[in-house]
Write a protein that holds these residues in place. Sequence first.
Motif, PDB file in Angstrom:
ATOM      1  N   ARG A 124     -17.257  63.997  63.269  1.00  0.00           N
ATOM      2  CA  ARG A 124     -17.566  63.102  64.387  1.00  0.00           C
ATOM      3  C   ARG A 124     -17.586  63.862  65.702  1.00  0.00           C
ATOM      4  N   THR A 166     -20.789  65.968  65.851  1.00  0.00           N
ATOM      5  CA  THR A 166     -22.008  65.187  66.084  1.00  0.00           C
ATOM      6  C   THR A 166     -22.063  64.642  67.498  1.00  0.00           C
ATOM      7  N   ASP A 168     -25.008  64.441  71.239  1.00  0.00           N
ATOM      8  CA  ASP A 168     -25.424  63.173  71.836  1.00  0.00           C
ATOM      9  C   ASP A 168     -26.239  63.423  73.102  1.00  0.00           C
ATOM     10  N   SER A 222     -34.935  64.228  63.882  1.00  0.00           N
ATOM     11  CA  SER A 222     -33.593  64.046  64.422  1.00  0.00           C
ATOM     12  C   SER A 222     -33.540  64.497  65.879  1.00  0.00           C
ATOM     13  N   HIS A 268     -30.781  64.668  67.697  1.00  0.00           N
ATOM     14  CA  HIS A 268     -29.644  65.574  67.847  1.00  0.00           C
ATOM     15  C   HIS A 268     -30.039  67.003  67.474  1.00  0.00           C
ATOM     16  N   VAL A 305     -24.147  70.897  63.901  1.00  0.00           N
ATOM     17  CA  VAL A 305     -24.584  69.577  64.375  1.00  0.00           C
ATOM     18  C   VAL A 305     -25.555  68.956  63.382  1.00  0.00           C
ATOM     19  N   CYS A 306     -26.466  69.747  62.852  1.00  0.00           N
ATOM     20  CA  CYS A 306     -27.417  69.225  61.861  1.00  0.00           C
ATOM     21  C   CYS A 306     -26.697  68.751  60.604  1.00  0.00           C
ATOM     22  N   SER A 357     -23.660  67.690  60.420  1.00  0.00           N
ATOM     23  CA  SER A 357     -22.862  66.498  60.724  1.00  0.00           C
ATOM     24  C   SER A 357     -23.709  65.229  60.656  1.00  0.00           C
ATOM     25  N   ARG A 358     -24.995  65.329  61.007  1.00  0.00           N
ATOM     26  CA  ARG A 358     -25.850  64.141  60.960  1.00  0.00           C
ATOM     27  C   ARG A 358     -26.091  63.680  59.523  1.00  0.00           C
ATOM     28  N   TYR A 370     -19.595  55.261  62.873  1.00  0.00           N
ATOM     29  CA  TYR A 370     -19.810  56.193  61.764  1.00  0.00           C
ATOM     30  C   TYR A 370     -18.915  55.899  60.561  1.00  0.00           C
TER      31      TYR A 370
END
Length: 381
Positions: free
Chosen positions: A194, A197, A201, A265, A267, A305-306, A308-309, A378
């Motif tokens: 979390r 990710t 934002d 995406s 993000h 980050v990728c 985490s999505r 989430y």
Amino acid sequence: MKKGEWFFHKYGGTSVVIGRFVGPVRPVIPLIAGALLMPWKKFLSYNVVSAIAWAPLYIIPGFLVGSALGSDVTLPAHFYPALAISLAVLALLYLVAFRLQLGLGNDSRLYTRLSRWADRHPRSRHFWHSFTSARPAGPAEFPLPSFALALVCGTLFLGWSLIATSTGWLTTLNEHSLALFSGLRSAATDPAMRTITLLGDPPVLIGGALMATLVLLFRGYYAAAIHALAAAFATAALVWLLKAGFAIPRPETVFGPPDSGAYPSGHAAGITVLLSLAASFWAREKCRRQRWRIYLVFTLPMVLVCLSRVYLGVHWFTDVVGGVLLGLCICGVVRASYSRYDQIPLRAEVFTLVGLVSWVLFTAGYIYWSWTSALTAYSPL
């Protein structure tokens, strides 16, 4: 002694970092740095950064192993083969990208041949010289890697978008990857994912772009500031238009998924543009043989980050791949365009540090205030 002195003069900052992780050498490194007249600012920066990284790297592996042994998490089927294949593919992509970047430099054969070919025609000669960054203290450099990055990633993005949105060839891959990451969710790893990710934002990314723009404007790098701001606007506009145009539904695995479309995406695209542009500006001031290290360090947060999505179940695997390709294409175009004005080196000064610290504090505050809503949004169904 001669070999050691040569090594320290060539890899001074790296020697300080390496010495931090080698027990017998750690207390001797400051003595050697002082004896060889290493600048105190350089030593202090490398020493502080390595000290901050040293303690977590020694503690976190043991914490993770202990948490895994004490939890009742059951790994999904074929987890280890999938992990090994993924790491191998990622390492291969890094190797190909870095070799390509090194092979397109101004000292490569391809660069020399293209330069000679461009000089044969007036229009190609004008195009080549108009994009070449001519600095008084260094050789002229045409942004061939940036053009190649934009062309290759733009072509791959178009092909990937066609396959991912118009056919069902990648549906199985999306379903299997979503099931794999859903099986990995646990109370021990969810907080970290979390947090990661939230780093991608829009408020965090827009704040970073605005802070970079203000710092560049304040220091007089007007062309760099305009290009940084243009990259932020182009990324936001393209992601919004593509999401609305493709209208791919998101996975239905969490309580509060975003309202926008899934592909590509945002993000992944945003963090890719922000970090890849920052890496390119920094790497430009280094010799070509050292740039791959900077790119490697800056791309690791992009990968996290990728992941985490997909881990949190708000994106398909194809979404994050499309976002990365789009972000790299935008970075290549912006960096190639800026090379026309790249005549003065970008040096880090106190205002750069103030801007970076301000953005870090803003990001920490945003994560703190958004944590409760993220915890609910989430949470798995």
